[in-house]
Design a protein around this motif. Structure first.
Motif, short mmCIF file in Angstrom:
data_model
loop_
_atom_site.label_atom_id
_atom_site.label_comp_id
_atom_site.label_asym_id
_atom_site.label_seq_id
_atom_site.Cartn_x
_atom_site.Cartn_y
_atom_site.Cartn_z
N ILE A 48 40.96 4.05 -11.78
CA ILE A 48 40.06 4.26 -12.91
C ILE A 48 38.93 5.15 -12.41
O ILE A 48 38.21 4.80 -11.49
N ARG A 49 38.77 6.32 -13.01
CA ARG A 49 37.74 7.30 -12.65
C ARG A 49 37.73 7.60 -11.15
O ARG A 49 36.76 7.33 -10.46
N PRO A 50 38.80 8.18 -10.60
CA PRO A 50 38.83 8.46 -9.17
C PRO A 50 37.79 9.49 -8.75
O PRO A 50 37.38 9.53 -7.60
N GLY A 51 37.31 10.34 -9.68
CA GLY A 51 36.30 11.33 -9.34
C GLY A 51 34.93 10.72 -9.10
O GLY A 51 34.05 11.36 -8.53
N ALA A 52 34.72 9.47 -9.51
CA ALA A 52 33.43 8.81 -9.34
C ALA A 52 33.28 8.22 -7.94
O ALA A 52 32.22 7.72 -7.60
N LEU A 53 34.30 8.29 -7.13
CA LEU A 53 34.26 7.74 -5.79
C LEU A 53 33.34 8.56 -4.90
O LEU A 53 33.44 9.78 -4.85
N GLN A 54 32.42 7.88 -4.23
CA GLN A 54 31.51 8.55 -3.32
C GLN A 54 31.57 7.82 -1.98
O GLN A 54 31.45 6.61 -1.92
N ILE A 55 31.72 8.58 -0.90
CA ILE A 55 31.73 8.00 0.44
C ILE A 55 30.32 8.14 1.00
O ILE A 55 29.76 9.22 1.03
N ARG A 56 29.76 7.04 1.42
CA ARG A 56 28.38 7.03 1.90
C ARG A 56 28.33 6.45 3.31
O ARG A 56 29.16 5.65 3.70
N ASN A 57 27.28 6.85 4.02
CA ASN A 57 27.00 6.24 5.31
C ASN A 57 26.37 4.89 5.01
O ASN A 57 25.35 4.81 4.33
N GLU A 58 26.95 3.82 5.51
CA GLU A 58 26.51 2.47 5.16
C GLU A 58 25.04 2.23 5.51
O GLU A 58 24.30 1.64 4.76
N ALA A 59 24.57 2.71 6.66
CA ALA A 59 23.19 2.46 7.08
C ALA A 59 22.21 3.23 6.19
O ALA A 59 21.15 2.73 5.85
N ALA A 60 22.55 4.44 5.80
CA ALA A 60 21.63 5.26 5.00
C ALA A 60 21.69 4.88 3.53
O ALA A 60 20.72 5.02 2.81
N ALA A 61 22.83 4.40 3.05
CA ALA A 61 22.99 4.13 1.63
C ALA A 61 22.44 2.77 1.21
O ALA A 61 22.02 2.60 0.08
#
Length: 82
Positions: A48-61
């Motif tokens: 569902i909405r694969p374009g909404a996926l964002q990969i973030r750095n866990e410590a910074a996010a």
């Protein structure tokens, strides 16, 4: 054959069958693990909405945790007189 040896043989056989099943060796009998049954095209249609996926750095996010306010102690029960 003694009981411990029989138990060891049964456990060894169970482990061999489990290993064969996880590697797809029992597919000819219809026993296929879920990892082999799922293929990429089916997974893509389930998204569902694969374009909404964002990969973030866990410590910074992750925002800094907010300390919780201490809970107020419960009022002391009234002393009953005998």
């Amino acid at each position: 054959m003694s009981k411990p040896r029989l138990l060891l043989a049964a456990l060894l056989l169970a482990n061999l069958v489990y290993f064969a099943w996880t590697q797809g060796g029992l597919a000819m009998f219809g026993a296929v693990p879920a990892a082999f049954a799922e293929h990429e095209p089916q997974r893509m249609t389930q998204q569902i909405r694969p374009g909404a996926l964002q990969i973030r750095n866990e410590a910074a996010a992750a925002p800094a945790p907010v300390p919780a306010a201490p809970a107020e102690p419960a009022p002391a029960p009234a002393a009953s007189t005998p």
